[in-house]
Motif scaffolding. Structure first.
Motif, PDB file in Angstrom:
ATOM      1  N   CYS A  65      -1.328 -18.119  15.932  1.00 24.38           N
ATOM      2  CA  CYS A  65       0.163 -17.932  15.490  1.00 24.38           C
ATOM      3  C   CYS A  65       0.986 -18.966  16.099  1.00 24.38           C
ATOM      4  CB  CYS A  65       0.841 -16.462  15.762  1.00 24.38           C
ATOM      5  SG  CYS A  65       1.115 -16.137  17.427  1.00 24.38           S
ATOM      6  N   LEU A 112       7.315 -18.744  10.086  1.00 26.47           N
ATOM      7  CA  LEU A 112       6.667 -17.466   9.704  1.00 26.47           C
ATOM      8  C   LEU A 112       7.583 -16.696   8.806  1.00 26.47           C
ATOM      9  CD1 LEU A 112       5.507 -16.167  13.063  1.00 26.47           C
ATOM     10  CD2 LEU A 112       3.941 -16.776  11.221  1.00 26.47           C
ATOM     11  N   ILE A 170       1.370 -12.384   8.147  1.00 29.33           N
ATOM     12  CA  ILE A 170       1.801 -13.478   8.786  1.00 29.33           C
ATOM     13  C   ILE A 170       0.311 -14.109   9.174  1.00 29.33           C
ATOM     14  CG2 ILE A 170       4.126 -13.111   9.346  1.00 29.33           C
ATOM     15  CD1 ILE A 170       3.066 -12.475  12.460  1.00 29.33           C
ATOM     16  N   GLN A 171      -0.573 -13.663   9.028  1.00 27.24           N
ATOM     17  CA  GLN A 171      -2.165 -14.237   9.163  1.00 27.24           C
ATOM     18  C   GLN A 171      -2.430 -14.426  10.731  1.00 27.24           C
ATOM     19  OE1 GLN A 171       0.058 -15.859   6.816  1.00 27.24           O
ATOM     20  NE2 GLN A 171      -1.034 -15.103   4.999  1.00 27.24           N
TER      21      GLN A 171
ATOM     22  N   THR B 351       0.007 -21.295  12.363  1.00 26.98           N
ATOM     23  CA  THR B 351       1.370 -20.817  11.698  1.00 26.98           C
ATOM     24  C   THR B 351       2.152 -22.613  11.120  1.00 26.98           C
ATOM     25  OG1 THR B 351       1.559 -19.307  12.730  1.00 26.98           O
ATOM     26  CG2 THR B 351       3.648 -20.081  11.544  1.00 26.98           C
ATOM     27  N   ARG B 354      -0.087 -24.175   8.320  1.00 25.55           N
ATOM     28  CA  ARG B 354       0.019 -23.562   7.141  1.00 25.55           C
ATOM     29  C   ARG B 354       1.450 -23.330   6.410  1.00 25.55           C
ATOM     30  NH1 ARG B 354      -1.044 -18.856   9.505  1.00 25.55           N
ATOM     31  NH2 ARG B 354       0.989 -18.371   9.413  1.00 25.55           N
ATOM     32  N   GLU B 355       2.350 -23.168   7.336  1.00 30.23           N
ATOM     33  CA  GLU B 355       3.743 -22.905   6.614  1.00 30.23           C
ATOM     34  C   GLU B 355       4.398 -24.292   6.633  1.00 30.23           C
ATOM     35  OE1 GLU B 355       4.256 -20.045   5.401  1.00 30.23           O
ATOM     36  OE2 GLU B 355       2.817 -18.936   6.304  1.00 30.23           O
TER      37      GLU B 355
END
Lengths: 908, 439
Positions: A65, A112, A170-171, B351, B354-355
């Motif tokens: 994350c 996110l 949120i993977q 993140t 990806r985003e």
């Protein structure tokens, strides 16, 4: 036997040398951390919270994350590194508050939210959502994202229990890692690419895990929600207590949450020696049964063959009068008490005292003929769960662990897969352990002891066993040490269609062959261990003491004890059926569903002159009682419970029981008074004080010990030689299992050092210890020690027309709690008869075709299922499942008087 | 403008229609390098390779000899060939795979011998159907010829080679994602540390991952000796290199040229190479090393094709792809098109990539569609900064692998070099080159 072992090189958990430390700085402060520890954990202990989503202390770190990026000094200057993945090192300098870190955290949070729907007002997670909380604490105030968000159909059910909302996801991969690493069932995974990546089940397959609820608990957003909890409450409206799940005997610690006197949900607490934050779906969701509409709420008396409501006074009077009459007419030994595994320790003690001291009968049995002889249970040298998971060789001779004690399965799987503990499975049919077992040795029904003796003495390979498995088992056992010092045996009932004494005989053979081996008892029902400890077993008195050893002591304490050994469950039912016994009180017992021999159970209840049921539900057996007394059940009472390793942990009351339900101990106490006796206790706490005073195995486990912070995980009875240090509980700070979901409570995190400030208490557990502080008394009797005599019945020779029956148990069966839980009732499978394809081919029968199964007891028709893992000549029907026209199918075939059950398979 | 007469090291057989066959390969000196290698000690072979400063041809340019020397000693270790060439406008390995598979196989066996590795995997991009067919045939023929398998050429050395097709994911060209993919898992790049598969690689064992072109040099190096190789090029950038020339040039294609001694101008304009820009148009910008690389402008066209020279100028030779953009190019559309590729190919693991990739793509498309705002430029740069802090070269990264930190390259280049063109899109509410095809 190859399990898909995780070979991921993602995050090998840091190897921590015991006790080694490093010195480092975090935000300029000197910090001492454990060598090899992850930075995020070290910082947290030092009081620096680094935000995170994907990190979970019970899962492998993946650094996905990027929320935990902090500046870490290195050879190339300070760089942003994921704190969940970087191990601390000597001299490391860490900055968690710099502009660079803040920029990275802001960036991650803003990203996110790019595709997160922000539907918090209708999201179950709202109010306890790590994303919400961390956006508030760390993120930029506003988003600069103007574009269209990603859209998915939502929510999509991925099982009966779990719904998936991919827009919210949120993977972080916690669910994926849990399913793959912990449960060993890679049923949920990442699909797709870029920001269209999603977690999902594989096409056409459901998330059919017994552990799926854990993914809901650890999901840091509302992407995974549980159908029973969905839209039922807002977290801030929930009130909670910390308690122990008693749906099986493993003793998972759980946060029990309720709203308006209804259980809303359970969350696993992180008890390191026990459940390590996980729960099974039965424990998690069957708690709903407490709220069920069909709970008993008032006493019932049979009038004109119909159970009609009555007052407590009426009902108790009738019970006392009839029991008194029958005792006078046929003697105390004509009265039996069955059950007790549903009770708390205190309740069980009260019932044991009522039965043995007031009524005067020793025909008392907490086990339903599906366990092991009580003397064997209390006397075998014991291992803890942790010791089992660190064994040099772990032998499993038990029912399918995932079906019977699901979280024990997770612990054993982790030991085998993550820590390479060799597992030797001895079983009549393959099961959940087979996949990762070092060796899986098949034994024919009833032949476990014979097989163990051959294995221990280097005997010939039995015909039923694959030679490779045999030699692998022998080698693993041999490596553990010749006297069995590293061996731990998980001992239970692999099949209720073979006599428990045969398994006890196998245990005796193991204890003889490996004198230093220890045993973890895989008895599955609720507080069965506590009930036995409290004396709810024939021939035993509280404290794991035999009737004879404890006679003088308990005569002094209780006034009287039964003259001779009574009958066990099978004996009671036989006595009731043949008229040598007259009355039975079923305390949370449902022999019609649970006793292996359904015919005998039916005959017993039918043959009894007087039947009393004390229960929360009108079970199949209770429905046939003369008097039904409504009792409070799980989460409606306080007290203590005892798990399979003898760990005594506290139960906390969360709900007020419905209607006129009474606690079991109070029913016992009232009955005692009406039978002219006196249990001499006025409250649960007084009962515990008495238990501590009279039960040898519980010496020293005072209420002060149980309520101390060091007893958060419970206390193993008997107390170890090492002293228990007491410290005050840090109430009333509420704990918050969602703060780091499934992880330690605030209560524990904020705990002061455990040393100091209290008197050590210790007990010589099993020895002769005088009761302290109660003046001079007779010395406490000894707890039973191994060896104990085991009377194994002879095995009949198989006849060539029959196959031998195996009957294991399923997590979701026709039990009353599952039935009262809508979400689980749908998951109960129908009964089938499984057999080797050759045995079915001989009949000309294929999968799904009906087969008539005939035993000396009865015959039923079930659909056939092919099971190549079964040996030829064996048929398997799971216990307490039903099919059309065959309620509790297996029980209709089993004859408990026989050592094993032979059945014939025929075309109908 | 000069084009040196350096020998063709890896493309010498391309004049033959049957260059992929064992017969042609043997007829043109094939497997002689291997025979030579087998006559030497493994250590000497490794030394020979180390001596030639063979910079990795896959993108990072890490010296092959040094990579080999880092291989952890273990009972089991592997060689993995990265043939997952997937970046837009990069197609030089494609050529070697299809047209000279035996050269690759020979290189693999030489490398295995030097490393004393007994199992090699050739991982080939799934879309290379013909390439897969030819490499598989070459491996089978080489087994038959005794160049792979037991006791190669009677030397006592044995290896096995497994050919493995990818499934169409750019990220599987990232070496750790490639290893995951080979293991049968989803192609997620592994988190570092461990930084190098040489320590923990395939199935947890020490692994060397080399590019197709890198290994294809080995037969020549062994046959002709290290001195012949190092005589070519300059400094660390020795030998020749393949360049996939694409975009606005008269002769797009793959060219093998001597390193450093050749410049971008030579490559783009020399009649025997790119042949210049068609239609009499002017050079606007070019990408010197694939979609991940920062762009260069016309004033950097004299830079030599050397790894350190290009690096010092703020970009890289990278994957060996040179994309030429003439003055008719809409740079917003170009940056959007490249960003769209990264968005589609981001593995989705971490993140920011990806985003961030999707967000950047959406903003660029909005600007190209005439819906941009001036503040979008600052926003693009700030999102880029969240992927690659500082947006400098070489990039820092907030992501697990370099895919994420590569995304800002084209965006930052386009904005820095052609800010006015972005502003024109925003002011006019449309693209000066007309509406973009969004396909």
């Amino acid at each position: 036997m190859a399990d898909p072992v995780i070979t991921s090189h993602h995050a090998i958990a840091p190897h921590t040398e015991e006790g080694a430390t490093v010195e480092m700085t975090i935000d300029g402060r000197a910090v001492v951390a454990g060598a090899g520890e992850f930075l995020i954990a070290a910082a947290e202990r030092a009081g620096v919270f680094i935000p995170r989503f994907c990190y979970h202390p019970r899962l492998r770190s993946v650094g996905m994350c990027r929320m935990c990026l902090v500046e870490v000094s290195g050879p190339r200057g300070a760089t942003l590194q994921p704190a969940c993945y970087v191990a601390v090192a000597e001299g490391m300098e860490v900055v968690t508050t710099s502009d660079k870190v803040k920029k990275a955290q802001d960036g991650v949070l803003e990203m996110l939210l790019v595709n997160h729907p922000l539907d918090c007002p209708v999201c179950d997670k709202g109010g306890e959502c790590p994303l919400q909380d961390q956006v508030l604490a760390y993120g930029p105030g506003e988003s600069r994202f103007l574009e269209e968000k990603r859209h998915w159909a939502k929510p999509t059910p991925i099982s009966e229990l779990v719904l998936l909302d991919r827009e919210r996801c949120i993977q972080c991969g916690r669910c994926v890692r849990f399913a793959n690493e912990v449960a060993g069932e890679a049923q949920i995974d990442f699909l797709g690419r870029g920001d269209m990546v999603e977690v999902n089940v594989f096409e056409g397959q459901a998330f059919s895990s017994y552990f799926s609820g854990n993914t809901v608990q650890i999901c840091p957003v509302g992407a995974l929600t549980a159908s029973p909890y969905r839209f039922t409450a807002r977290p801030w409206d929930l009130d909670q207590v910390e308690s122990t799940c008693t749906l099986c005997a493993f003793g998972c610690r759980a946060a029990v949450q309720s709203s308006a006197n209804r259980i809303t949900r359970l969350l696993g607490m992180d008890s390191d020696p026990v459940n390590q934050s996980w729960l099974c779906d039965k424990g998690r969701f069957a708690s709903e049964a407490v709220n069920a509409e069909n709970r008993l709420t008032e006493p019932l008396i049979r009038r004109n063959d119909i159970l009609e409501p009555a007052s407590w006074g009426e009902a108790l009077e009738l019970v006392a009068r009839r029991l008194g009459e029958l005792r006078t007419a046929k003697g105390a030994s004509a009265i039996a008490v069955m059950g007790g595994a549903r009770l708390s320790n205190e309740d069980a003690y009260a019932w044991a005292k009522l039965a043995k001291a007031v009524i005067g009968t020793d025909s008392v049995d907490a086990q339903m003929g599906d366990g092991l002889p009580a003397e064997v249970v209390v006397a075998l040298p014991r291992a803890t769960i942790d010791e089992a998971c660190k064994a040099r060789c772990l032998v499993v001779l038990a029912g399918d662990l995932r079906e019977e004690l699901p979280v024990l399965f997770l612990r054993v799987r982790s030991a085998a897969v993550d820590d390479a503990v060799p597992v030797v499975e001895l079983a009549p049919q393959s099961g959940s352990v087979t996949g990762f077992a070092t060796a899986s040795v098949a034994y024919g029904p009833g032949e476990a002891a014979e097989l163990v003796r051959a294995l221990a003495t280097g005997g010939a390979v039995p015909a039923t066993v694959e030679p490779a498995q045999w030699s692998a088992a022998a080698e693993a056992l041999h490596r553990a040490g010749t006297d069995g010092e590293g061996i731990v045996v998980i001992l239970g009932r692999p099949s209720v269609a073979e006599d428990g004494a045969l398994v006890a005989d196998a245990a005796a053979a193991m204890a003889a062959a490996w004198p230093a081996a220890r045993f973890l008892l895989a008895l599955r029902r609720g507080n069965v261990m506590g009930a036995i400890d409290m004396g709810l077993a024939p021939g035993l008195l509280p404290g794991r003491v035999s009737l004879d050893d404890g006679r003088s002591f308990f005569e002094e304490q209780w006034g009287s004890v039964p003259a001779g050994r009574g009958r066990d469950a099978a004996g009671i039912l036989e006595g009731l059926a043949d008229g040598t016994m007259a009355a039975v009180v079923m305390v949370g017992a449902d022999p019609l569903s649970d006793f292996p021999d359904g015919t005998l159970a039916g005959d017993g209840i039918a043959g009894a002159d007087f039947v009393v049921a004390v229960d929360g539900f009108l079970s199949r057996s209770a429905a046939r009682a003369d008097v039904v007394l409504p009792a409070s059940i799980v989460y409606e009472r306080s007290g203590t419970t005892t798990n399979i390793e003898g760990r005594v942990s506290r139960l906390s009351q969360k709900l007020v029981a419905p209607g006129q339900c009474w606690p079991d101990w109070m029913i016992a106490s009232e009955l005692a008074a009406r039978l002219g006796g006196d249990l001499g206790v006025e409250s649960m706490t007084e009962i515990w004080d008495e238990i501590e005073k009279v039960a040898t195995s519980h010496t020293g486990i005072t209420r002060a010990v149980l309520e101390s912070l060091s007893a958060r995980d419970g206390i193993i009875a008997p107390l170890a030689a090492s002293p228990v240090t007491l410290s005050r509980r840090l109430s009333p700070e509420p704990f918050d299992p969602m703060a780091t979901p499934g992880i330690e409570s605030v209560e524990a995190q904020g705990a002061p050092p455990r040393s100091g400030g209290a008197e050590p208490t210790s007990g010589e557990g099993a020895g002769h210890t005088a009761v302290s502080g109660h003046g001079h008394q007779a010395p406490r009797p000894r707890s039973l020690r191994w060896p104990q005599p085991v009377a194994a019945p002879p095995l009949p020779a198989p006849d060539s027309y029959s196959v031998r029956l195996v009957s294991g148990r399923r997590l979701y069966d026709d039990g009353v709690l599952v039935g009262a839980t809508d979400a689980l009732a749908a998951l109960v499978a129908p009964a089938t008869v499984r057999a080797h394809p050759h045995d079915l081919e001989k009949l000309g029968v294929g999968a799904g075709d009906p087969v008539r199964v005939r035993s000396a007891r009865g015959d039923i028709v079930l659909d056939a299922a092919i099971d190549e893992s079964l040996p030829r000549g064996v048929a398997s029907i799971d216990f307490n499942l039903s099919a059309d026209g065959a309620v509790g199918a297996a029980a209709l075939l089993i004859d408990s008087r026989e050592a094993v059950v032979d059945v014939r398979l025929e075309t109908p | 403008m000069t084009v040196t007469d350096a020998p063709k090291i890896v493309t010498s057989r391309l004049g033959y229609d049957d260059s992929h066959t064992l017969e042609r390969y043997l007829a043109t000196g094939g497997y002689e390098g291997l025979r030579k290698a087998l006559s030497m000690t493994p250590e000497d072979v490794a030394k020979e390779v180390d001596a030639v400063s063979l910079l990795g041809r896959g993108g990072a340019g890490f010296p092959a000899g040094r990579k080999w020397s880092m291989l952890r000693k273990a009972p089991t270790s592997y060689l993995v060939v990265n043939g997952d060439e997937s970046e837009p406008a990069t197609f030089k390995d494609h050529l070697l795979i299809e047209r000279d598979p035996h050269q690759l196989v020979e290189g693999v066996v030489i490398a295995c011998y030097a490393l004393q590795v007994t199992t090699a995997f050739i991982y080939i991009r799934g879309e290379f159907a013909l390439g897969l067919e030819r490499v598989t045939a070459a491996v089978n023929d080489a087994y038959g010829h005794g160049a792979i398998g037991r006791d190669i050429f009677g030397s006592g050395f044995s290896i096995d080679i497994v050919v493995h097709p990818g499934a169409g994911a750019y990220i599987c060209g990232e070496e750790t994602a490639l290893l995951e993919s080979l293991e049968g898992k989803r192609g997620f790049p592994r988190i570092k540390p461990p930084y190098f598969p040489a320590a923990i690689g395939l199935y947890g064992e020490p692994t060397v991952v080399n590019n197709v072109e890198t290994l294809s040099n080995l037969p020549w190096v062994l046959s002709n000796g290290s001195a012949a190789f190092t005589a070519l090029g300059e400094g660390r950038s020795t030998g020749t290199r393949l360049f996939a020339l694409a975009g606005h040039v008269k002769n797009p294609g793959v060219y093998e040229v001597e390193m450093v001694k050749t410049t971008f101008r030579d490559l783009i304009y020399a009649p025997v190479l790119g042949g210049g820009i068609p239609g009499g148009r002017e050079l606007k910008a070019f990408i010197p090393g694939g979609a991940s690389a920062p762009w260069f402008g016309p004033d950097q066209v004299e830079l030599p094709l050397g790894q350190d020279e290009v690096g010092a100028a703020g970009s890289m030779l990278g994957s060996g792809s040179v994309v030429v953009m003439d003055d008719s190019t809409c740079v917003v559309r170009a940056a959007w098109r490249i960003t769209r590729f990264f968005w589609r190919e981001s593995c989705g693991q971490c993140t920011p990539c990806r985003e961030g990739s999707g967000w950047l793509e959406k903003i660029l498309r909005r600007i190209e569609d005439g819906e941009g705002r001036e503040s979008d430029l600052e926003l693009l740069m700030d999102i880029s900064d969240n992927l690659a802090p500082g947006v400098s070269w070489p990039p820092q990264q907030t992501t697990i692998c370099v895919l994420g930190s590569s995304i800002p390259s084209s965006i930052a280049s386009a904005i820095r070099m052609f800010r006015d063109e972005f502003l024109l899109h925003i002011k006019d509410g449309s693209c000066p080159q007309g509406p973009a095809p969004h396909g």
